[in-house]
Design an enzyme around this catalytic site. Structure first.
Site, mmCIF file in Angstrom:
data_model
loop_
_atom_site.group_PDB
_atom_site.id
_atom_site.type_symbol
_atom_site.label_atom_id
_atom_site.label_comp_id
_atom_site.label_asym_id
_atom_site.label_seq_id
_atom_site.Cartn_x
_atom_site.Cartn_y
_atom_site.Cartn_z
ATOM 1 N N HIS A 65 0.827 -1.214 0.000
ATOM 2 C CA HIS A 65 0.000 0.000 0.000
ATOM 3 C C HIS A 65 0.856 1.257 0.000
ATOM 4 C CE1 HIS A 65 0.074 1.470 4.276
ATOM 5 N NE2 HIS A 65 0.216 0.190 4.595
ATOM 6 N N ASP A 177 6.030 3.167 6.939
ATOM 7 C CA ASP A 177 4.760 2.463 6.775
ATOM 8 C C ASP A 177 3.924 3.240 5.757
ATOM 9 O OD1 ASP A 177 2.334 1.176 6.987
ATOM 10 O OD2 ASP A 177 1.986 1.699 9.078
ATOM 11 N N GLU A 207 -5.191 1.617 2.316
ATOM 12 C CA GLU A 207 -5.055 0.526 3.294
ATOM 13 C C GLU A 207 -5.311 1.017 4.698
ATOM 14 O OE1 GLU A 207 -2.739 -2.047 6.189
ATOM 15 O OE2 GLU A 207 -2.622 0.102 5.769
ATOM 16 N N GLU A 208 -4.852 2.231 4.999
ATOM 17 C CA GLU A 208 -4.923 2.746 6.369
ATOM 18 C C GLU A 208 -6.357 3.020 6.834
ATOM 19 O OE1 GLU A 208 -2.581 2.715 8.379
ATOM 20 O OE2 GLU A 208 -0.687 2.845 7.306
ATOM 21 N N ASP A 230 4.030 -5.377 4.011
ATOM 22 C CA ASP A 230 3.804 -4.230 4.882
ATOM 23 C C ASP A 230 4.890 -4.227 5.953
ATOM 24 O OD1 ASP A 230 2.509 -2.055 6.254
ATOM 25 O OD2 ASP A 230 0.567 -2.815 5.581
ATOM 26 N N HIS A 317 3.722 4.249 13.088
ATOM 27 C CA HIS A 317 2.751 5.354 13.119
ATOM 28 C C HIS A 317 3.266 6.519 13.962
ATOM 29 C CE1 HIS A 317 -1.189 3.348 11.552
ATOM 30 N NE2 HIS A 317 -0.122 2.972 10.866
#
EC number: 3.4.11.-
Length: 350
Positions: A65, A177, A207-208, A230, A317
């Protein structure tokens, strides 16, 4: 990692791609795929799909992604301060005091995100965990009119982007990410040699916010085998419980997951590819559906033989995500060799 692929990796990391606003990074992806893929397509959802040997009957799909977590401008107050809602899963504590960028239609606008200084917090406020609604963006505007001349409701916001190399082959950036996984699936397509299967490397969107691009692109491709690439949580740092999260170290290779989300024959072939080509890898267990594109791939159409290959990542994140460049490089080689090992009549039924 070779210099040209590394430079492309840095370009991806420097390009904003919050969910729903992925076009700038997808433009780079198309540019990269054109000389290495037999065909490059963009579907209506925005997924970019590069294919090799597409006429082969057995279809293999790699999903990385391209989107990152971000924010979205939702209100501009009378003093010119800007409030935003989150896109994807944020820990608001990570946002306090960060340098940010608002990606407005006329170009990027630097901002800072802040709250009341600690000196001015009362006792109750000091004990309270900050919430996103209590944070604001400051672009230096003198009033609402000036801010509104530059920023519109719905403009995306990201952390200030940038790549920084560290010791021992490590590097940090706000959007490891999933720039790492995206780069891996693109580079795997470039590195793959003779193929007996059709290989689709897909830069998936959104994706998130719910694995959305993997669902739609898999519906169009209808793969027999699909691997989501990922990041995963590295456990080689303080406060992480290895008894629950396993041994996942930076620099020891990509992680191959085992569990109900993963087809056992896909897992076995990934391990065989790693061991026969002396590619370092790590095993990890996952007893539930993955929170990444491999989940959506497994459930696509009438079912897909799914796998999950992950890059160890510290501080996911956040503004300081840390990964090993060697792990990323080895992941691309692993997926290239895996694709080469698939036969036209390979049976992945468990």
């Amino acid at each position: 990692m070779e210099s040209a692929p590394l430079e492309f990796f840095k370009r991806l990391l420097d390009t904003p791609s919050p969910s729903g606003y992925e076009k700038p990074v997808q433009d780079l992806v198309r540019e990269y795929l054109k000389p290495i893929a037999d065909s490059v397509e963009t579907d209506l959802h925005g997924n970019v799909i590069g294919a090799k040997n597409a006429s082969a009957p057995l279809r293999l799909m790699y999903a990385g992604h391209c989107d990152q977590i971000g924010m979205l401008v939702s209100q501009i107050d009378e003093m010119g301060f800007i409030y935003a809602q989150t896109i994807g899963g944020w820990d608001p504590q990570q946002l306090i005091g960060q340098r940010m960028v608002i990606w407005a239609s006329n170009g990027p606008i630097p901002a800072v995100i802040a709250r009341k200084p600690i000196h001015l917090l009362n006792d109750e406020e000091r004990k309270t965990v900050v919430q996103t609604k209590d944070l604001w963006l400051d672009i230096g505007a003198k009033d609402q009119a000036e801010a509104k001349a530059l920023v519109r409701i719905g403009d995306p916001v990201t952390l200030k982007l940038g790549f920084e190399e560290m010791r021992n082959g490590l590097a940090n950036a706000p959007k490891m990410d999933n720039t790492t996984g995206l780069w891996v699936v693109l580079e795997a397509l470039r590195r793959a040699g003779k193929l007996n299967c059709a290989l689709y490397s897909v830069s998936t969107v959104q994706e998130e916010i719910g694995l959305r691009g993997a669902k739609t692109s898999a519906h169009g491709i209808n793969p027999h085998v699909g691997i989501g690439v990922d990041v995963t949580h590295a456990t080689d740092c303080p406060t992480i419980d290895k008894r629950q999260n396993g041994e996942v170290d930076l620099g020891k290779g990509p992680v191959i997951y085992r569990g109900p989300n993963m087809n056992p024959k896909v897992v076995d072939l990934l391990i065989e590819a790693a061991e026969s080509h002396k590619i370092p890898y790590q095993l990890s267990a996952l007893g539930k559906p993955a929170s990444n594109d491999s989940n959506a791939l497994q459930m696509a159409q009438a079912g897909v033989a799914a796998g999950c290959v992950s890059i160890p990542n510290r501080y996911m994140h956040s503004a300081v995500e840390v990964c090993s460049l060697e792990d990323i490089d080895n992941a691309a080689t692993l997926l290239a060799r895996f694709a080469e090992m698939i036969e036209a009549d390979h049976d992945f039924r468990p």
